[in-house]
Design a protein around this motif. Structure first.
Motif, PDB file in Angstrom:
ATOM      1  N   ASP A  82      37.209  40.388  33.594  1.00 25.36           N
ATOM      2  CA  ASP A  82      37.967  41.627  33.641  1.00 25.36           C
ATOM      3  C   ASP A  82      38.096  42.124  35.079  1.00 25.36           C
ATOM      4  O   ASP A  82      37.223  41.852  35.915  1.00 25.36           O
ATOM      5  CB  ASP A  82      37.272  42.715  32.807  1.00 25.36           C
ATOM      6  N   ASP A  83      39.178  42.837  35.326  1.00 26.73           N
ATOM      7  CA  ASP A  83      39.439  43.654  36.523  1.00 26.73           C
ATOM      8  C   ASP A  83      40.300  42.981  37.595  1.00 26.73           C
ATOM      9  O   ASP A  83      41.214  43.589  38.092  1.00 26.73           O
ATOM     10  CB  ASP A  83      38.159  44.200  37.168  1.00 26.73           C
ATOM     11  N   HIS A 241      45.150  44.243  31.973  1.00 24.08           N
ATOM     12  CA  HIS A 241      43.996  45.133  31.824  1.00 24.08           C
ATOM     13  C   HIS A 241      44.438  46.546  32.216  1.00 24.08           C
ATOM     14  O   HIS A 241      43.709  47.261  32.878  1.00 24.08           O
ATOM     15  CB  HIS A 241      42.889  44.598  32.740  1.00 24.08           C
ATOM     16  N   HIS A 245      43.382  51.100  35.140  1.00 31.21           N
ATOM     17  CA  HIS A 245      42.053  51.049  34.526  1.00 31.21           C
ATOM     18  C   HIS A 245      41.583  52.419  34.017  1.00 31.21           C
ATOM     19  O   HIS A 245      40.470  52.867  34.321  1.00 31.21           O
ATOM     20  CB  HIS A 245      41.031  50.460  35.521  1.00 31.21           C
TER      21      HIS A 245
HETATM   22 ZN   LIG Z   1      37.567  46.562  33.490  1.00 33.00          ZN
END
Ligand SMILES: [Zn+2]
Length: 344
Positions: A82-83, A241, A245
């Motif tokens: 993720d990210d 994603h 965020h």
């Molecule tokens: Zn994340």
């Protein structure tokens, strides 16, 4: 008898054909990691070795196809990140290539090319690095006043303290210093804020801290060119994603839609190919709603992942697929956990 029962249990698991989805964030060796986002390159190598030895690493496209056909592979394991940290390209990709393990990287699209750090990293850097901070922090956000007293003893944070508390993480019940208390307090305030408010708060905290040093290179999100290089080859897929965020459940539906569809089109522009999967930021049950799930489906994704722990089975809802967060364990520790999930 026990052996027989174990064997029967293992067989049941086999016939269930569950898939384990692993969640990583970073492959990096850092001094402190309060949210346990990093796995060192050495441990990550051992992990991939383990997956090859006891599992059957699959790709996101394979998983999506399997879910469509209600037929899952045996011992299937999907690696996800993720990210969108740049270490995914520089540290993780070479190891994935070496072991020929597929992975999917869910990228927060608005952070692509961003010269600063992800907000949680910057907050950590401002509060938990050696140096001096003012004793009082006072600010107002959308009319709400916040007031903190750091306390005399925490105004100065020495190199020794920084070293001594480097392995502290958010799960620990005791807070080593007032700085850690303030850090967690601010984290909790910033996390649910809409993007603009979060940026505003971070700017106030940055100004208060007097920090003028450049963002840390090792914490940099990928640039667009790096996302393209990451995707290059057969092993790595890219998913969305959101843009910034946010905690989606905290946003009005139209803003959620912008975050969801906007990130999809931004990444599709960068990669010139469809983005078919999504991961909810933070990913806990309270971080997205049924409306969010609807918005993800309407945006044209095929599947979406949470951070709720669990195995993916053929009955799993494709827009609420569970994942296991991976810690900085060695290969043996990961193998023990995977065996438990697969065979017990
Ligand atoms: Zn994340």
């Amino acid at each position: 008898m026990n052996r027989l029962r174990r064997y029967a249990g293992a067989l049941r698991k086999y016939t269930k054909h569950n898939v384990i989805v692993l969640l990583y964030h970073r492959v990096a060796d850092v001094t402190q990691d309060p949210f346990e986002l990093c796995v060192t390159p050495d441990n990550f190598s051992e992990h991939m070795d383990v997956l090859r030895a006891i599992g059957n690493p699959i790709s996101l496209s394979q998983l999506n196809a399997c879910l469509r056909n209600y037929k899952l592979p045996r011992r299937g394991i999907l690696v996800t990140f993720d990210d969108g940290y740049s270490d995914n390209l520089y540290n993780a990709k070479p190891i994935l290539d070496r072991y020929e393990v597929s992975a999917t990287v869910f990228v927060a699209a608005a952070y692509v090319g961003f010269r600063g750090e992800f907000w949680w990293d910057e907050l950590e850097n401002l509060l938990l690095r050696p140096g001096t901070l003012p004793e009082y922090l006072e600010f107002k956000l959308s009319g709400t006043p916040f007031k903190f007293k750091l306390g005399e003893s925490a105004v100065f944070y020495s190199d020794e303290q920084h070293h001594q508390y480097r392995s502290w993480n958010f799960r620990e019940k005791t807070l080593p210093t007032e700085r850690h208390a303030l850090y967690l307090n601010l984290y909790k305030i910033l996390r649910p804020l809409p993007t603009a408010g979060r940026g505003e708060a971070l700017e106030i905290i940055r100004g208060w801290s007097g920090c003028t040093s450049a963002p840390r290179e090792a914490y940099r999100p990928m640039t667009a060119a790096e996302v393209q290089r990451l995707r290059h080859g057969k092993l790595i897929e890219v998913g969305s994603h959101t843009n910034s965020h946010p905690v989606l459940s905290q946003l009005p539906l139209d803003t959620q839609r912008e975050e969801i569809s906007g990130s999809k089109s931004l990444l599709e522009d960068i990669l010139d190919q469809p983005i078919t999967s999504f991961a909810y930021p933070y990913g806990g049950d309270a971080d997205y709603t049924a409306e969010t799930v609807g918005a993800v489906r309407e945006a044209g994704f095929e599947s979406a992942f949470s951070t709720a722990a669990g195995l993916v089975g053929k009955q799993s809802e494709p827009f609420r697929l569970p994942r296991y967060v991976v810690g900085n364990w060695n290969g043996d520790a990961l193998a023990r956990r995977i065996r438990r999930l697969l065979y017990e």
